[in-house]
Every structure is written in C-alpha cells, then in structure tokens.
Design an enzyme around this catalytic site. Sequence first.
Site, short mmCIF file in Angstrom:
data_model
loop_
_atom_site.label_atom_id
_atom_site.label_comp_id
_atom_site.label_asym_id
_atom_site.label_seq_id
_atom_site.Cartn_x
_atom_site.Cartn_y
_atom_site.Cartn_z
N SER A 10 0.80 -1.23 0.00
CA SER A 10 0.00 0.00 0.00
C SER A 10 0.82 1.28 0.00
CB SER A 10 -0.94 0.00 1.21
OG SER A 10 -0.21 0.02 2.42
N ARG A 11 2.10 1.18 0.40
CA ARG A 11 2.90 2.42 0.53
C ARG A 11 4.34 2.19 0.09
NH1 ARG A 11 2.68 4.45 6.48
NH2 ARG A 11 3.16 2.28 6.87
N ASP A 60 -1.93 -9.98 8.40
CA ASP A 60 -0.63 -9.73 9.04
C ASP A 60 0.29 -10.87 8.63
OD1 ASP A 60 1.55 -9.64 10.74
OD2 ASP A 60 0.37 -9.16 12.53
N ASN A 89 7.63 -8.02 0.40
CA ASN A 89 8.13 -6.67 0.63
C ASN A 89 7.87 -6.16 2.04
OD1 ASN A 89 8.75 -3.72 -0.16
ND2 ASN A 89 6.60 -3.63 0.45
N SER A 141 17.77 -5.83 2.52
CA SER A 141 18.30 -4.51 2.85
C SER A 141 19.82 -4.57 2.87
CB SER A 141 17.80 -4.08 4.23
OG SER A 141 18.51 -2.97 4.72
N TYR A 154 16.94 -6.22 12.82
CA TYR A 154 16.61 -6.03 11.40
C TYR A 154 17.66 -6.69 10.50
CZ TYR A 154 14.81 -3.42 7.31
OH TYR A 154 14.28 -3.06 6.10
N ALA A 157 17.21 -10.47 10.68
CA ALA A 157 16.01 -10.90 9.95
C ALA A 157 16.27 -10.90 8.44
CB ALA A 157 14.84 -9.98 10.29
N LYS A 158 16.86 -9.82 7.95
CA LYS A 158 17.10 -9.70 6.50
C LYS A 158 18.20 -10.67 6.04
CE LYS A 158 14.00 -6.56 5.61
NZ LYS A 158 12.77 -6.95 4.90
#
Length: 243
Positions: A10-11, A60, A89, A141, A154, A157-158
Amino acid sequence: MKTAIVTGGSRGIGKAICLRLAEEKKYHILINYQSNKEKALETLAEVEKLGATGEIIAFDISKNEEVTSVLTQWVEANPTAVVEVIVNNAGIARDGLFMWMQMDDWNKVIETSLNGFYNVTQFFMQKMLRNRYGRIINMVSVSGVKGTAGQVNYSAAKAGVIGATKALAQEVAKRNITVNAVAPGFIETDMTADLDQKELVKMIPANRFGKAEEVADLVGFLASEKAGYITGEVININGGIYS
C-alpha cells in the site's frame, strides 16, 4: 487469471512495485496491507488507472494462521487464479542498541521479515511447482548484507531471508522458478523520512537517496521472463554505499 502478490503493497517501495507490475498489464495485482485500508485503496485506484486489474487483501504476514485462512478463502473465491509472482516486501524496523533491545522488538522484526517470507511463500509453493513457473522476489536490505549498528534485529532478519533465498533458489530452479533478493540502501520513503538526509548523503557515492521507482524497476525486471537465468542472487541497489 495470472496474479502477482505484493506484501506491504500500500505504501513506499511496495506501492511503487504494484504500479510497476501494473504497467505491464500482464498480472492481476493482489495488494496486501495490514491496517491502512485507505492507502491500499489509493494504490488500487492507481493500479486500475494504469489499465491493470487488482484488489486489496488484508492480513498480518507474521501470523501463519491468519495468512493461511485469508489466502485459502481468496484461492477458493478465485479458482482460475494462478499466482506467478510473489514479492515479499512487508517489513518493520524496531531500531535500538542491542544491549537495551527488548525481546518483543527482537521477535516482532524477525516474525515479520523471516516468518512472513515463510508464511506467504510456502502457501503458494506447491501450486507454483505444479505450474512449473514462478518469480519470487524478497526485499531485504543493505543491513542484511553488511549489518548496521542499531539494527541487530533487522540485520538478522534480513540476513535470514538472504540465506533462505539462496537455498530455495536451488530447490526450485528445475521448475523454472527463480528466487532472488533485492537489497536497497537509503530510499526516499516514509520509513526514511525522519533520517538526516544531508548527513547520510555524504556516505553515498551517488550523492543522493534512491527513489522507490528505481527499486520497483529492478523488481519488475526480476519478475519478468527476461530474468529467467538469474536466481539465488542478492542484488544491491544502494548508490554504491556498499557493494
């Protein structure tokens, strides 16, 4: 009905990807969002303006039962749909120094990026293998490639998604399914709006932040038939900040 699903569509980068895929008019665009229905509907309106079809779908990505339930209902309501493209994403950041990091901030970030990849991709995997075609693109990332201080959760996770990308690519390549990761650096989005661009630009050889549309162009290429011999790759798009 050939379909592409974009989580967190959505963004920001997700929205740009939806619009880039819509331009080709090859896919029905499934725009996933978690809570901001208004933004998701805005993205859908822009997709339709480009002459493509689409719909919004709320779940979710970190919750397996919710993902399975919502996607099962969608599949049952769309028996002719064939999901050929998955763009993982959606992601969240809960930044802070590791020594003070709360377990909840660790878990939420891991569950969203890493479990989210599993929940959505695994749901479609058998169907994709039977169909003998697919494009899976995981948004990671620069933090997952080189690690970033203040983002241990982060980065972990990536990096986990990068490992999963390389392994899954080897499992499914014979069925004409590619699995790649895209690792953006600093991109102008809501997520980077509060950062000090003037200071950070000094670190970037290209001397600017990237645009969401530039990332979307790369994803659009990886989602196309032209990218059929590229798999298991992590492609950096970061203005030279790390390569």
